[in-house]
Design a protein around this motif. Structure first.
Motif, short mmCIF file in Angstrom:
data_model
loop_
_atom_site.label_atom_id
_atom_site.label_comp_id
_atom_site.label_asym_id
_atom_site.label_seq_id
_atom_site.Cartn_x
_atom_site.Cartn_y
_atom_site.Cartn_z
N ALA A 25 -31.16 0.73 7.08
CA ALA A 25 -30.16 -0.17 6.75
C ALA A 25 -30.63 -1.60 7.01
CB ALA A 25 -29.05 0.12 7.78
N PHE A 26 -31.35 -1.93 7.97
CA PHE A 26 -32.12 -3.19 8.15
C PHE A 26 -33.37 -3.51 7.05
CE2 PHE A 26 -29.31 -2.86 11.64
CZ PHE A 26 -28.76 -4.26 11.67
N ASP A 27 -33.62 -2.73 6.08
CA ASP A 27 -34.43 -2.98 5.03
C ASP A 27 -36.09 -2.53 5.51
OD1 ASP A 27 -32.66 -3.64 3.22
OD2 ASP A 27 -32.83 -5.75 3.86
N TYR A 28 -36.09 -1.89 6.46
CA TYR A 28 -37.39 -1.07 7.05
C TYR A 28 -37.74 0.11 5.94
CZ TYR A 28 -37.57 -4.01 11.07
OH TYR A 28 -37.50 -5.16 11.83
N HIS A 29 -39.04 0.22 5.78
CA HIS A 29 -39.34 1.60 5.18
C HIS A 29 -39.53 2.47 6.29
CE1 HIS A 29 -40.75 4.81 2.43
NE2 HIS A 29 -42.16 4.71 3.23
N ALA A 30 -38.57 3.61 6.64
CA ALA A 30 -38.73 4.47 7.74
C ALA A 30 -38.80 5.84 7.49
CB ALA A 30 -37.35 4.23 8.60
N LYS A 31 -39.74 6.55 8.18
CA LYS A 31 -39.78 8.09 7.78
C LYS A 31 -39.83 8.50 9.25
CE LYS A 31 -42.33 11.42 5.48
NZ LYS A 31 -43.29 11.86 4.60
N GLY A 32 -39.13 9.71 9.39
CA GLY A 32 -39.03 10.53 10.61
C GLY A 32 -39.89 11.65 10.69
N PHE A 33 -40.28 12.00 11.98
CA PHE A 33 -41.42 13.39 12.11
C PHE A 33 -40.94 13.84 13.46
CE2 PHE A 33 -43.74 10.08 9.72
CZ PHE A 33 -44.12 10.94 8.67
N ASP A 34 -40.68 15.17 13.23
CA ASP A 34 -40.41 16.07 14.50
C ASP A 34 -41.12 16.33 15.52
OD1 ASP A 34 -41.70 17.91 13.21
OD2 ASP A 34 -40.19 19.35 12.99
N ASN A 35 -42.68 15.99 15.43
CA ASN A 35 -43.64 16.09 16.37
C ASN A 35 -44.92 15.08 16.06
OD1 ASN A 35 -45.71 17.59 15.09
ND2 ASN A 35 -44.01 19.29 15.19
N ALA A 36 -45.72 15.10 17.17
CA ALA A 36 -46.65 14.08 17.12
C ALA A 36 -47.83 14.53 16.00
CB ALA A 36 -47.26 14.01 18.39
N GLU A 37 -48.01 15.88 15.86
CA GLU A 37 -48.92 16.64 15.10
C GLU A 37 -48.59 16.29 13.66
OE1 GLU A 37 -49.19 18.35 19.44
OE2 GLU A 37 -47.30 17.94 17.92
N SER A 38 -47.56 16.60 13.36
CA SER A 38 -46.95 16.32 12.01
C SER A 38 -47.24 15.05 11.48
CB SER A 38 -45.40 17.07 11.66
OG SER A 38 -44.56 16.17 12.30
N PHE A 39 -46.68 14.13 12.24
CA PHE A 39 -47.29 12.56 11.89
C PHE A 39 -48.54 12.24 11.95
CE2 PHE A 39 -48.36 8.36 13.39
CZ PHE A 39 -47.92 7.82 12.53
N LEU A 40 -49.71 12.69 12.96
CA LEU A 40 -50.91 12.68 12.59
C LEU A 40 -51.71 13.12 11.53
CD1 LEU A 40 -51.87 12.82 16.41
CD2 LEU A 40 -51.94 11.13 14.77
N GLU A 41 -51.03 14.24 11.07
CA GLU A 41 -51.44 14.69 9.60
C GLU A 41 -50.84 14.35 8.56
OE1 GLU A 41 -50.29 19.01 10.04
OE2 GLU A 41 -51.30 19.35 11.82
N SER A 42 -50.26 13.31 8.45
CA SER A 42 -49.41 12.96 7.46
C SER A 42 -50.24 11.50 6.87
CB SER A 42 -48.04 12.27 7.73
OG SER A 42 -47.84 11.28 8.49
#
Length: 122
Positions: A25-42
């Motif tokens: 809503a504040f014009d950031y490109h935001a993406k969510g991850f449910d755990n650290a490992e999935s973020f690190l693999e992305s």
């Protein structure tokens, strides 16, 4: 306008989704991850401009995630959230050199203020 990418890592789906929606809503490109490992693999782990993470999650915690990102990318803006109120937890969070430590629950303006500090140069 420069597109600013923010990743939100939290195992609480309702909070994670609310933060992603707020950021978008504040014009950031935001993406969510449910755990650290999935973020690190992305791919986002190499391209995101800022990380917002909870401390306490199943698997790797937010402080460990911050440490891994610093090893991979060098100094990196991280905002840590925590529901833990003990001095030890808060001191441990601050020792990981985040931009901000936000105690849950927090107001949206507090998070947006942290992001303003990170991206005031953009």
């Amino acid at each position: 306008m420069v597109e600013i990418s923010v990743a939100v890592v939290d195992d609480d789906a309702s909070l994670r989704n609310a933060l992603v929606s707020l950021l978008q809503a504040f014009d950031y490109h935001a993406k969510g991850f449910d755990n650290a490992e999935s973020f690190l693999e992305s791919a986002e782990s190499e391209t995101t401009d800022c990380l917002i993470t909870d401390i306490q999650m199943s698997g790797m915690n937010g402080i460990e995630l911050n440490r891994v990102l610093r090893q991979r990318r060098g100094p990196f803006p991280v905002i840590i959230m925590t529901a833990l109120q003990g001095k030890l937890a808060l001191d441990s969070a601050r020792e990981s050199h985040p931009v901000c430590v936000l105690s849950k629950p927090f107001e949206s303006h507090q998070l947006l203020g942290c992001l303003d500090r990170v991206f005031s140069k953009f």
